[in-house]
Design an enzyme around this catalytic site. Structure first.
Site, PDB file in Angstrom:
ATOM      1  N   ASP A 138       0.828  -1.208   0.000  1.00  0.00           N
ATOM      2  CA  ASP A 138       0.000   0.000   0.000  1.00  0.00           C
ATOM      3  C   ASP A 138       0.865   1.262   0.000  1.00  0.00           C
ATOM      4  O   ASP A 138       1.966   1.266   0.546  1.00  0.00           O
ATOM      5  CB  ASP A 138      -0.895  -0.026   1.251  1.00  0.00           C
TER       6      ASP A 138
ATOM      7  N   HIS B  82       2.936   3.028  -8.910  1.00  0.00           N
ATOM      8  CA  HIS B  82       2.806   1.577  -9.108  1.00  0.00           C
ATOM      9  C   HIS B  82       4.062   1.015  -9.785  1.00  0.00           C
ATOM     10  O   HIS B  82       4.520  -0.070  -9.446  1.00  0.00           O
ATOM     11  CB  HIS B  82       1.573   1.238  -9.935  1.00  0.00           C
TER      12      HIS B  82
ATOM     13  N   LEU C 249      10.777 -20.959  -3.906  1.00  0.00           N
ATOM     14  CA  LEU C 249       9.779 -20.017  -3.386  1.00  0.00           C
ATOM     15  C   LEU C 249       8.512 -19.996  -4.259  1.00  0.00           C
ATOM     16  O   LEU C 249       8.592 -19.937  -5.487  1.00  0.00           O
ATOM     17  CB  LEU C 249      10.403 -18.607  -3.348  1.00  0.00           C
TER      18      LEU C 249
HETATM   19  C1  FPP Z   1      -1.823   0.061  -3.423  1.00  0.00           C
HETATM   20  O1  FPP Z   1      -1.360   1.390  -3.358  1.00  0.00           O
HETATM   21  C2  FPP Z   1      -1.181  -0.685  -4.510  1.00  0.00           C
HETATM   22  C3  FPP Z   1      -1.837  -1.341  -5.531  1.00  0.00           C
HETATM   23  C4  FPP Z   1      -3.310  -1.364  -5.610  1.00  0.00           C
HETATM   24  C5  FPP Z   1      -1.119  -2.013  -6.628  1.00  0.00           C
HETATM   25  C6  FPP Z   1       0.110  -2.774  -6.291  1.00  0.00           C
HETATM   26  C7  FPP Z   1       0.693  -3.368  -7.536  1.00  0.00           C
HETATM   27  C8  FPP Z   1       2.012  -3.349  -7.866  1.00  0.00           C
HETATM   28  C9  FPP Z   1       3.052  -2.754  -7.008  1.00  0.00           C
HETATM   29  C10 FPP Z   1       2.456  -4.040  -9.124  1.00  0.00           C
HETATM   30  C11 FPP Z   1       2.910  -5.410  -8.763  1.00  0.00           C
HETATM   31  C12 FPP Z   1       3.213  -6.288  -9.903  1.00  0.00           C
HETATM   32  C13 FPP Z   1       3.245  -7.656  -9.810  1.00  0.00           C
HETATM   33  C14 FPP Z   1       3.533  -8.469 -11.014  1.00  0.00           C
HETATM   34  C15 FPP Z   1       2.972  -8.400  -8.546  1.00  0.00           C
HETATM   35  P1  FPP Z   1      -2.411   2.589  -3.526  1.00  0.00           P
HETATM   36  O2  FPP Z   1      -2.544   2.899  -4.981  1.00  0.00           O
HETATM   37  O3  FPP Z   1      -3.687   2.213  -2.843  1.00  0.00           O
HETATM   38  O4  FPP Z   1      -1.695   3.743  -2.768  1.00  0.00           O
HETATM   39  P2  FPP Z   1      -2.388   4.933  -1.940  1.00  0.00           P
HETATM   40  O5  FPP Z   1      -3.081   4.278  -0.781  1.00  0.00           O
HETATM   41  O6  FPP Z   1      -1.222   5.769  -1.535  1.00  0.00           O
HETATM   42  O7  FPP Z   1      -3.329   5.652  -2.854  1.00  0.00           O
END
Ligand code: FPP
Length: 245
Positions: free
Chosen positions: A25, A42, A136
């Site tokens: 997050d 992201h 893993l």
């Molecule tokens: C939450 O932060 C994050 C996500 C919803 C997406 C996470 C995905 C990735 C990091 C890509 C991963 C790739 C693979 C292949 C596993 P948020 O957008 O809710 O952040 P905020 O709370 O600050 O708005």
């Protein structure tokens, strides 16, 4: 103290959690601080995924489950949703060969609903290449919702009862677990959530009954190997009693 090697030396190798789940997050807030759009966050989050996989591999953790896209994430702006879907597929395609070389097995868990068949085929094909690996296990919770998962299991069990393949009185906790997306995956001992939020957000609801939670203020794109080992050390200080005295 925060030096990676020094932290690693403090880890009790006999008390490594088998399964760690992570709520990644804070990507949006990380990007906002840099006056960039959410996708920029992201993209940098994908770097933290790579480091987390590396540290799990180094520690001998058997299962890592990452919350990449929730059933609730469809409510975000179209551009963010499509960018996120593209990023997840592209990251998988870019990394899969190196993951395979490192004996990592990748699996996507979640609902197939609302997803394009062509897109799902690409994911399945890439994951299938890693199926024979024995190191893993990386589970990507994708189009995942904990309640949705339980609902799907209940429907599948009800269907079996209706077809006389199963008796209602024979349904046990084990049988329910076998009908979840995480069938054959042990429950996580540790769940890590970044960015200071302290809630489960519909993640692994059934599986987290006895999970230890570790919350950190670090935003996901900044999450480092040192942060991961710090969470493991924190976990190792806990006394897990499972409801016993
Ligand atoms: C939450 O932060 C994050 C996500 C919803 C997406 C996470 C995905 C990735 C990091 C890509 C991963 C790739 C693979 C292949 C596993 P948020 O957008 O809710 O952040 P905020 O709370 O600050 O708005």
């Amino acid at each position: 103290m925060r030096d990676y090697k020094t932290l690693l030396e403090q880890v009790d190798k006999n008390n490594i959690p088998k399964h760690v789940s992570v709520i990644m997050d804070g990507n949006g807030r990380w990007a906002k601080k840099r006056l960039q759009n959410r996708l920029y966050g992201h993209k940098h989050g994908a770097r933290a995924v790579r480091e987390t996989i590396e540290v799990c591999h180094e520690l001998g953790i058997e299962y890592l489950t990452l919350y990449a896209f929730s059933t609730e994430n469809w409510r975000r702006q179209d551009s963010e949703v499509s960018g996120l879907l593209k990023l997840i597929l592209n990251t998988l395609l870019k990394e899969i060969d190196e993951l395979i070389e490192n004996n990592v097995r990748v699996k996507f868990i979640g609902s197939k609903e609302n997803l394009d068949k062509n897109y799902l085929d690409k994911i399945e094909k890439a994951c299938a290449k890693s199926l024979a690996n024995t190191g893993l296990n990386v589970n990507v919770a994708f189009n995942y919702g904990g309640r949705r998962e339980i609902l799907d299991a209940v429907k599948s069990l009800a269907d079996k009862v209706q077809k006389h393949e199963l008796k209602a009185e024979d349904i046990s906790e084990e049988i329910i677990a076998e009908h979840l997306y995480t069938a054959n995956i042990p429950d996580p001992e540790l769940m890590i959530r970044t960015s200071g939020e302290q809630r489960l957000s519909n993640y692994l609801l059934w599986q987290s009954a006895y999970t230890e939670f570790c919350f950190t203020d670090v935003l996901w794109p900044d999450f480092s190997k040192e942060d991961f080992v710090t969470a493991i050390l924190n976990y190792q200080k806990r006394n897990r009693r499972y409801g016993a005295e």
